[in-house]
Design a protein around this motif. Structure first.
Motif, short mmCIF file in Angstrom:
data_model
loop_
_atom_site.label_atom_id
_atom_site.label_comp_id
_atom_site.label_asym_id
_atom_site.label_seq_id
_atom_site.Cartn_x
_atom_site.Cartn_y
_atom_site.Cartn_z
N ILE A 84 0.86 -1.18 0.00
CA ILE A 84 0.00 0.00 0.00
C ILE A 84 0.90 1.23 0.00
O ILE A 84 1.91 1.28 0.72
N ALA A 85 0.54 2.23 -0.80
CA ALA A 85 1.22 3.53 -0.78
C ALA A 85 0.23 4.57 -0.28
O ALA A 85 -0.94 4.56 -0.67
N VAL A 86 0.68 5.42 0.62
CA VAL A 86 -0.16 6.48 1.16
C VAL A 86 0.55 7.81 1.05
O VAL A 86 1.77 7.88 0.95
N ARG A 87 -0.25 8.85 1.08
CA ARG A 87 0.29 10.19 1.29
C ARG A 87 -0.34 10.69 2.58
O ARG A 87 -1.41 10.23 2.98
N TYR A 88 0.32 11.60 3.24
CA TYR A 88 -0.19 12.06 4.53
C TYR A 88 0.31 13.46 4.83
O TYR A 88 1.24 13.97 4.19
N ALA A 89 -0.34 14.06 5.80
CA ALA A 89 0.10 15.34 6.34
C ALA A 89 -0.20 15.31 7.83
O ALA A 89 -1.16 14.68 8.27
N TYR A 90 0.65 15.97 8.59
CA TYR A 90 0.36 16.13 10.02
C TYR A 90 0.81 17.51 10.47
O TYR A 90 1.68 18.13 9.86
N GLU A 91 0.16 17.97 11.52
CA GLU A 91 0.48 19.26 12.11
C GLU A 91 0.83 19.04 13.57
O GLU A 91 0.22 18.20 14.24
N TYR A 92 1.79 19.82 14.04
CA TYR A 92 2.21 19.74 15.44
C TYR A 92 2.88 21.04 15.82
O TYR A 92 3.25 21.84 14.96
N CYS A 93 3.04 21.24 17.12
CA CYS A 93 3.83 22.37 17.59
C CYS A 93 4.97 21.84 18.45
O CYS A 93 4.88 20.74 19.01
N ASP A 94 6.04 22.62 18.53
CA ASP A 94 7.15 22.23 19.38
C ASP A 94 6.98 22.90 20.74
O ASP A 94 5.99 23.62 20.99
N ASP A 95 7.94 22.68 21.63
CA ASP A 95 7.79 23.20 22.99
C ASP A 95 7.92 24.72 23.07
O ASP A 95 7.60 25.32 24.09
N SER A 96 8.32 25.37 21.98
CA SER A 96 8.36 26.83 21.96
C SER A 96 7.04 27.42 21.46
O SER A 96 6.88 28.64 21.44
N GLY A 97 6.13 26.55 20.97
CA GLY A 97 4.85 27.02 20.45
C GLY A 97 4.83 27.22 18.95
O GLY A 97 3.81 27.63 18.39
N GLN A 98 5.94 26.92 18.27
CA GLN A 98 5.99 27.02 16.80
C GLN A 98 5.25 25.85 16.19
O GLN A 98 5.50 24.71 16.53
N TRP A 99 4.34 26.14 15.26
CA TRP A 99 3.58 25.10 14.57
C TRP A 99 4.29 24.70 13.28
O TRP A 99 4.97 25.52 12.65
N PHE A 100 4.10 23.45 12.89
CA PHE A 100 4.67 22.89 11.67
C PHE A 100 3.61 22.05 10.97
O PHE A 100 2.71 21.50 11.60
#
Length: 154
Positions: A84-100
């Motif tokens: 199986i091949a998938v594509r994905y995205a995720y969002e998170y923040c680090d301990d400084s509050g910067q989102w990615f």
């Protein structure tokens, strides 16, 4: 131990397998997630190459310790036989509050018992403003009515 659905995959079973993987990762429970992989599973993730459940669990513990408020969406890209091949995205923040937001593709290979024997991930990420986030459900499983990647234009 086994994990349905089993290969060879049809479209419905491949989509179901992808959703089960998404749900597992959104649980952020490394011990439980590691059980979806064969005891000798091989990974490629950024510059790390975990082998086996113990290394996978340790990797996930390190990963999720630094990726706070992480929410992930996976989408089926292709399937054939036991792959199986998938594509994905995720969002998170680090301990400084910067989102990615991170985008990636994964190629999965399954054993006959439905456990994943190999996972090859290609991932890139970039900083985003908190106001640019698209994944807003409470931590845990993505609600069934929350849009997927295609509906979000990702």
């Amino acid at each position: 131990m086994s994990r349905a659905p089993f290969p060879p995959f049809a479209e419905d079973s491949a989509r179901h397998k992808v959703r089960l993987a998404e749900d597992g990762w959104n649980s952020r429970d490394p011990a439980s997630v590691a059980l979806a992989y064969t005891p000798d599973s091989r990974w490629r993730n950024h510059v790390e190459f975990p082998k086996g459940r113990a290394e996978i669990e340790a990797f996930l513990n390190r990963k999720w310790a630094g990726e706070l408020e992480c929410r992930l969406i996976k989408e089926l890209w292709a399937f054939a036989g036991n792959r199986i091949a998938v594509r994905y995205a995720y969002e998170y923040c680090d301990d400084s509050g910067q989102w990615f937001r991170a985008y990636g593709n994964e190629n999965w290979e399954f054993a006959d018992d439905g456990l994943m024997a190999a996972r090859h991930a290609s991932i890139n990420e970039h900083p985003i403003r908190e106001t640019d986030r698209k994944f807003h459900w409470p931590l845990g499983r993505r609600p069934d009515d929350h849009p997927g990647l295609s509906e979000l234009g990702l």
